[in-house]
Motif scaffolding. Structure first.
Motif, PDB file in Angstrom:
ATOM      1  N   GLN A 108      -6.001   1.115   9.714  1.00 49.83           N
ATOM      2  CA  GLN A 108      -4.567   0.891   9.914  1.00 49.83           C
ATOM      3  C   GLN A 108      -4.303  -0.348  10.782  1.00 49.83           C
ATOM      4  O   GLN A 108      -3.374  -1.105  10.519  1.00 49.83           O
ATOM      5  CB  GLN A 108      -3.913   2.141  10.521  1.00 49.83           C
ATOM      6  N   LEU A 111      -4.993  -3.376   8.521  1.00 52.71           N
ATOM      7  CA  LEU A 111      -3.930  -3.563   7.535  1.00 52.71           C
ATOM      8  C   LEU A 111      -2.686  -4.174   8.187  1.00 52.71           C
ATOM      9  O   LEU A 111      -2.056  -5.069   7.606  1.00 52.71           O
ATOM     10  CB  LEU A 111      -3.592  -2.241   6.849  1.00 52.71           C
ATOM     11  N   GLU A 112      -2.343  -3.706   9.377  1.00 53.34           N
ATOM     12  CA  GLU A 112      -1.189  -4.285  10.080  1.00 53.34           C
ATOM     13  C   GLU A 112      -1.420  -5.759  10.367  1.00 53.34           C
ATOM     14  O   GLU A 112      -0.518  -6.584  10.188  1.00 53.34           O
ATOM     15  CB  GLU A 112      -0.933  -3.526  11.389  1.00 53.34           C
ATOM     16  N   GLU A 115      -0.919  -7.772   7.413  1.00 56.21           N
ATOM     17  CA  GLU A 115       0.424  -7.526   6.864  1.00 56.21           C
ATOM     18  C   GLU A 115       0.365  -6.841   5.505  1.00 56.21           C
ATOM     19  O   GLU A 115       1.010  -7.241   4.535  1.00 56.21           O
ATOM     20  CB  GLU A 115       1.220  -8.831   6.803  1.00 56.21           C
ATOM     21  N   ILE A 116      -0.426  -5.750   5.467  1.00 55.04           N
ATOM     22  CA  ILE A 116      -0.586  -4.944   4.258  1.00 55.04           C
ATOM     23  C   ILE A 116      -0.038  -3.558   4.540  1.00 55.04           C
ATOM     24  O   ILE A 116      -0.382  -2.933   5.554  1.00 55.04           O
ATOM     25  CB  ILE A 116      -2.071  -4.845   3.848  1.00 55.04           C
ATOM     26  N   GLU A 117       0.800  -3.063   3.632  1.00 53.98           N
ATOM     27  CA  GLU A 117       1.391  -1.739   3.800  1.00 53.98           C
ATOM     28  C   GLU A 117       0.494  -0.677   3.174  1.00 53.98           C
ATOM     29  O   GLU A 117      -0.048  -0.865   2.082  1.00 53.98           O
ATOM     30  CB  GLU A 117       2.767  -1.691   3.139  1.00 53.98           C
ATOM     31  N   ASP A 118       0.323   0.427   3.879  1.00 50.25           N
ATOM     32  CA  ASP A 118      -0.386   1.600   3.357  1.00 50.25           C
ATOM     33  C   ASP A 118       0.663   2.706   3.248  1.00 50.25           C
ATOM     34  O   ASP A 118       1.148   3.213   4.255  1.00 50.25           O
ATOM     35  CB  ASP A 118      -1.519   2.009   4.293  1.00 50.25           C
ATOM     36  N   GLU A 119       1.027   3.048   1.997  1.00 57.51           N
ATOM     37  CA  GLU A 119       2.123   3.989   1.737  1.00 57.51           C
ATOM     38  C   GLU A 119       1.922   5.350   2.397  1.00 57.51           C
ATOM     39  O   GLU A 119       2.870   5.983   2.826  1.00 57.51           O
ATOM     40  CB  GLU A 119       2.265   4.216   0.232  1.00 57.51           C
ATOM     41  N   ASP A 120       0.680   5.828   2.435  1.00 53.66           N
ATOM     42  CA  ASP A 120       0.396   7.176   2.926  1.00 53.66           C
ATOM     43  C   ASP A 120      -0.998   7.178   3.546  1.00 53.66           C
ATOM     44  O   ASP A 120      -1.974   7.554   2.893  1.00 53.66           O
ATOM     45  CB  ASP A 120       0.488   8.167   1.764  1.00 53.66           C
ATOM     46  N   ALA A 130      -4.440  -0.173  -0.586  1.00 50.08           N
ATOM     47  CA  ALA A 130      -4.344  -1.094   0.546  1.00 50.08           C
ATOM     48  C   ALA A 130      -5.660  -1.853   0.728  1.00 50.08           C
ATOM     49  O   ALA A 130      -5.650  -3.059   1.017  1.00 50.08           O
ATOM     50  CB  ALA A 130      -3.983  -0.317   1.817  1.00 50.08           C
TER      51      ALA A 130
END
Length: 146
Positions: A108, A111-112, A115-120, A130
């Motif tokens: 996480q 990803l932040e 700048e990548i979104e992880d939906e769940d 992701a």
């Protein structure tokens, strides 16, 4: 998640039935319950075969891949089936090389930073999507070559 020869993304997502209780911390993290796995899951042997068919001869790319690889190794061993022989690529060491100054290297956090979104978070398919985007960014940055 993989890109086929036509450039289209295809997904594989399958719950597996288990014969033991799910610890409450795992249910809290993932939302998975024994009831859901019993209702929506399939036998381990069928799930591993579907995964083998989906992966084919492609490289398997993951983040902190050792964790996931242990599940696969144990599953194939339990069923006395051969292991996957696909090339395995762990993105974590590449991210550490590309960005050595992160506070930590949890998925996480990474990803932040990219700048990548992880939906769940902590669910296999959203994490795989992701991670696919992360691999694509590492390729674009010249850090990953496949």
């Amino acid at each position: 998640v993989k890109r086929d020869e036509a450039g289209q993304l295809t997904e594989f997502d399958q719950l597996i039935q288990i014969d033991q209780a799910i610890p409450s911390n795992i249910t809290n993290l993932t939302g998975l319950t024994a009831e859901r796995l019993a209702d929506e899951g399939i036998e381990l042997s069928d799930g591993l075969q579907k995964l083998r068919d989906f992966v084919g001869s492609s490289s398997v790319i993951g983040y902190n891949l050792h964790f996931d690889e242990l599940f696969l190794v144990n599953g194939f061993k339990k069923l006395e089936q051969p292991q996957l022989e696909n090339k395995m690529v762990d993105l974590m060491p590449l991210v550490k090389k590309d960005n050595p100054f992160l506070d930590n290297y949890r998925l996480q956090t990474v990803l932040e930073d990219y700048e990548i979104e992880d939906e769940d978070p902590h669910r296999a398919l959203p994490d795989a999507k992701a991670t696919f985007v992360l691999a694509t960014k590492l390729i674009e940055n010249g850090v990953l070559k496949i």
